[in-house]
Motif scaffolding. Structure first.
Motif, PDB file in Angstrom:
ATOM      1  N   GLN A   3     -17.251 -70.456  39.563  1.00  0.00           N
ATOM      2  CA  GLN A   3     -15.830 -70.146  39.692  1.00  0.00           C
ATOM      3  C   GLN A   3     -14.978 -71.234  39.040  1.00  0.00           C
ATOM      4  OE1 GLN A   3     -17.720 -71.614  41.846  1.00  0.00           O
ATOM      5  NE2 GLN A   3     -16.586 -72.655  43.492  1.00  0.00           N
ATOM      6  N   ARG A   4     -13.716 -70.925  38.894  1.00  0.00           N
ATOM      7  CA  ARG A   4     -12.675 -71.863  38.454  1.00  0.00           C
ATOM      8  C   ARG A   4     -13.043 -72.651  37.191  1.00  0.00           C
ATOM      9  NH1 ARG A   4     -13.014 -73.338  43.744  1.00  0.00           N
ATOM     10  NH2 ARG A   4     -13.691 -75.436  43.127  1.00  0.00           N
ATOM     11  N   PRO A   5     -13.357 -71.989  36.093  1.00  0.00           N
ATOM     12  CA  PRO A   5     -13.575 -72.747  34.860  1.00  0.00           C
ATOM     13  C   PRO A   5     -12.284 -73.440  34.445  1.00  0.00           C
ATOM     14  CG  PRO A   5     -13.443 -70.412  34.382  1.00  0.00           C
ATOM     15  CD  PRO A   5     -13.495 -70.530  35.871  1.00  0.00           C
ATOM     16  N   TYR A   6     -12.434 -74.662  33.946  1.00  0.00           N
ATOM     17  CA  TYR A   6     -11.302 -75.470  33.492  1.00  0.00           C
ATOM     18  C   TYR A   6     -11.611 -75.989  32.101  1.00  0.00           C
ATOM     19  CZ  TYR A   6      -8.563 -79.648  32.690  1.00  0.00           C
ATOM     20  OH  TYR A   6      -7.761 -80.604  32.108  1.00  0.00           O
ATOM     21  N   TYR A   7     -10.604 -76.016  31.230  1.00  0.00           N
ATOM     22  CA  TYR A   7     -10.786 -76.499  29.861  1.00  0.00           C
ATOM     23  C   TYR A   7      -9.649 -77.433  29.500  1.00  0.00           C
ATOM     24  CZ  TYR A   7     -13.753 -72.365  29.803  1.00  0.00           C
ATOM     25  OH  TYR A   7     -14.698 -71.415  30.109  1.00  0.00           O
ATOM     26  N   VAL A   8      -9.951 -78.465  28.749  1.00  0.00           N
ATOM     27  CA  VAL A   8      -8.873 -79.275  28.198  1.00  0.00           C
ATOM     28  C   VAL A   8      -8.154 -78.451  27.142  1.00  0.00           C
ATOM     29  CG1 VAL A   8     -10.002 -81.478  28.670  1.00  0.00           C
ATOM     30  CG2 VAL A   8     -10.394 -80.346  26.492  1.00  0.00           C
ATOM     31  N   ASN A   9      -6.902 -78.772  26.902  1.00  0.00           N
ATOM     32  CA  ASN A   9      -6.074 -77.950  26.011  1.00  0.00           C
ATOM     33  C   ASN A   9      -6.679 -77.809  24.609  1.00  0.00           C
ATOM     34  OD1 ASN A   9      -4.150 -77.365  27.930  1.00  0.00           O
ATOM     35  ND2 ASN A   9      -2.831 -79.082  27.366  1.00  0.00           N
ATOM     36  N   SER A  10      -7.330 -78.852  24.139  1.00  0.00           N
ATOM     37  CA  SER A  10      -7.817 -78.836  22.754  1.00  0.00           C
ATOM     38  C   SER A  10      -8.941 -77.819  22.522  1.00  0.00           C
ATOM     39  CB  SER A  10      -8.284 -80.232  22.350  1.00  0.00           C
ATOM     40  OG  SER A  10      -9.321 -80.688  23.205  1.00  0.00           O
ATOM     41  N   VAL A  11      -9.597 -77.351  23.592  1.00  0.00           N
ATOM     42  CA  VAL A  11     -10.695 -76.391  23.411  1.00  0.00           C
ATOM     43  C   VAL A  11     -10.395 -75.040  24.068  1.00  0.00           C
ATOM     44  CG1 VAL A  11     -12.314 -78.320  23.370  1.00  0.00           C
ATOM     45  CG2 VAL A  11     -12.055 -76.982  25.481  1.00  0.00           C
ATOM     46  N   LYS A  12      -9.275 -74.940  24.751  1.00  0.00           N
ATOM     47  CA  LYS A  12      -8.942 -73.715  25.471  1.00  0.00           C
ATOM     48  C   LYS A  12      -8.869 -72.544  24.506  1.00  0.00           C
ATOM     49  CE  LYS A  12      -6.304 -74.719  28.850  1.00  0.00           C
ATOM     50  NZ  LYS A  12      -5.140 -75.061  29.687  1.00  0.00           N
ATOM     51  N   GLY A  13      -9.509 -71.427  24.881  1.00  0.00           N
ATOM     52  CA  GLY A  13      -9.516 -70.245  24.021  1.00  0.00           C
ATOM     53  C   GLY A  13     -10.635 -70.244  22.996  1.00  0.00           C
ATOM     54  N   ARG A  14     -11.343 -71.382  22.829  1.00  0.00           N
ATOM     55  CA  ARG A  14     -12.430 -71.465  21.852  1.00  0.00           C
ATOM     56  C   ARG A  14     -13.778 -71.729  22.518  1.00  0.00           C
ATOM     57  NH1 ARG A  14     -12.581 -75.517  18.397  1.00  0.00           N
ATOM     58  NH2 ARG A  14     -11.402 -77.002  19.695  1.00  0.00           N
ATOM     59  N   PHE A  15     -13.786 -72.452  23.619  1.00  0.00           N
ATOM     60  CA  PHE A  15     -15.027 -72.800  24.316  1.00  0.00           C
ATOM     61  C   PHE A  15     -15.106 -72.030  25.633  1.00  0.00           C
ATOM     62  CE2 PHE A  15     -15.642 -77.428  22.597  1.00  0.00           C
ATOM     63  CZ  PHE A  15     -15.544 -76.934  21.301  1.00  0.00           C
ATOM     64  N   THR A  16     -16.336 -71.707  26.058  1.00  0.00           N
ATOM     65  CA  THR A  16     -16.572 -71.048  27.335  1.00  0.00           C
ATOM     66  C   THR A  16     -17.721 -71.742  28.054  1.00  0.00           C
ATOM     67  OG1 THR A  16     -15.876 -68.912  26.413  1.00  0.00           O
ATOM     68  CG2 THR A  16     -17.090 -68.874  28.498  1.00  0.00           C
ATOM     69  N   ILE A  17     -17.443 -72.238  29.248  1.00  0.00           N
ATOM     70  CA  ILE A  17     -18.480 -72.886  30.053  1.00  0.00           C
ATOM     71  C   ILE A  17     -19.078 -71.858  31.003  1.00  0.00           C
ATOM     72  CG2 ILE A  17     -16.834 -73.659  31.818  1.00  0.00           C
ATOM     73  CD1 ILE A  17     -18.520 -76.213  32.114  1.00  0.00           C
ATOM     74  N   SER A  18     -20.394 -71.933  31.202  1.00  0.00           N
ATOM     75  CA  SER A  18     -21.068 -71.031  32.133  1.00  0.00           C
ATOM     76  C   SER A  18     -22.304 -71.740  32.699  1.00  0.00           C
ATOM     77  CB  SER A  18     -21.460 -69.716  31.450  1.00  0.00           C
ATOM     78  OG  SER A  18     -22.382 -69.949  30.406  1.00  0.00           O
ATOM     79  N   ARG A  19     -22.892 -71.139  33.723  1.00  0.00           N
ATOM     80  CA  ARG A  19     -24.072 -71.749  34.326  1.00  0.00           C
ATOM     81  C   ARG A  19     -25.018 -70.670  34.828  1.00  0.00           C
ATOM     82  NH1 ARG A  19     -21.927 -75.498  38.876  1.00  0.00           N
ATOM     83  NH2 ARG A  19     -24.148 -75.637  39.469  1.00  0.00           N
ATOM     84  N   ASP A  20     -26.296 -71.011  34.867  1.00  0.00           N
ATOM     85  CA  ASP A  20     -27.345 -70.148  35.401  1.00  0.00           C
ATOM     86  C   ASP A  20     -27.960 -70.894  36.585  1.00  0.00           C
ATOM     87  OD1 ASP A  20     -29.605 -68.708  36.019  1.00  0.00           O
ATOM     88  OD2 ASP A  20     -30.390 -68.657  33.987  1.00  0.00           O
ATOM     89  N   ASN A  21     -27.545 -70.561  37.783  1.00  0.00           N
ATOM     90  CA  ASN A  21     -28.010 -71.286  38.965  1.00  0.00           C
ATOM     91  C   ASN A  21     -29.466 -70.990  39.299  1.00  0.00           C
ATOM     92  OD1 ASN A  21     -25.630 -72.651  39.288  1.00  0.00           O
ATOM     93  ND2 ASN A  21     -24.893 -71.414  41.002  1.00  0.00           N
TER      94      ASN A  21
END
Length: 118
Positions: free
Chosen positions: A56-74
């Motif tokens: 939940q709650r992915p956060y991105y710094v402004n310089s990568v927002k809209g270009r990078f996507t963080i995800s995880r496989d628990n």
């Protein structure tokens, strides 16, 4: 003992994509929010993105927002960073770690080098 093994970096042209991953062990992965950090040559290490313990709650710094996507496989204790529309200024060594202030982090993995050519 905590182990963080980053992989999946490489050399790509501007506008291209990469998907680094991080295999975590030695701690209960599902108990922690996780983050990606990067350090460019001659620059300080900086936070890039974070994600909650259950994705939940992915956060991105402004310089990568809209270009990078963080995800995880628990199920497999793995963290990912989908990097699209890469720019030369994204060139850095990318690290994963628990999501916390950089000043509190005592252990880092070897990182994975991302190089974006113009």
């Amino acid at each position: 003992q905590v182990q963080l093994v980053e992989s999946g970096g490489g050399l790509v042209q501007a506008g291209g994509s990469l998907r680094p991953s991080c295999a975590a062990s030695g701690f209960t992965f599902t108990d922690f929010g996780m983050g990606w950090y990067r350090q460019g040559q001659g620059k300080e290490r900086e936070l890039v993105a974070t994600i909650g313990s259950r994705g939940q709650r992915p956060y991105y710094v402004n310089s990568v927002k809209g270009r990078f996507t963080i995800s995880r496989d628990n199920n497999n204790n793995t963290l990912f960073l989908q990097m699209d529309s890469l720019k030369p200024e994204d060139t850095a060594v990318y690290y994963c770690n628990k999501a916390q202030s950089i000043s509190y982090i005592l252990f880092w993995g070897q990182g994975t080098q991302v190089t974006v050519s113009s």
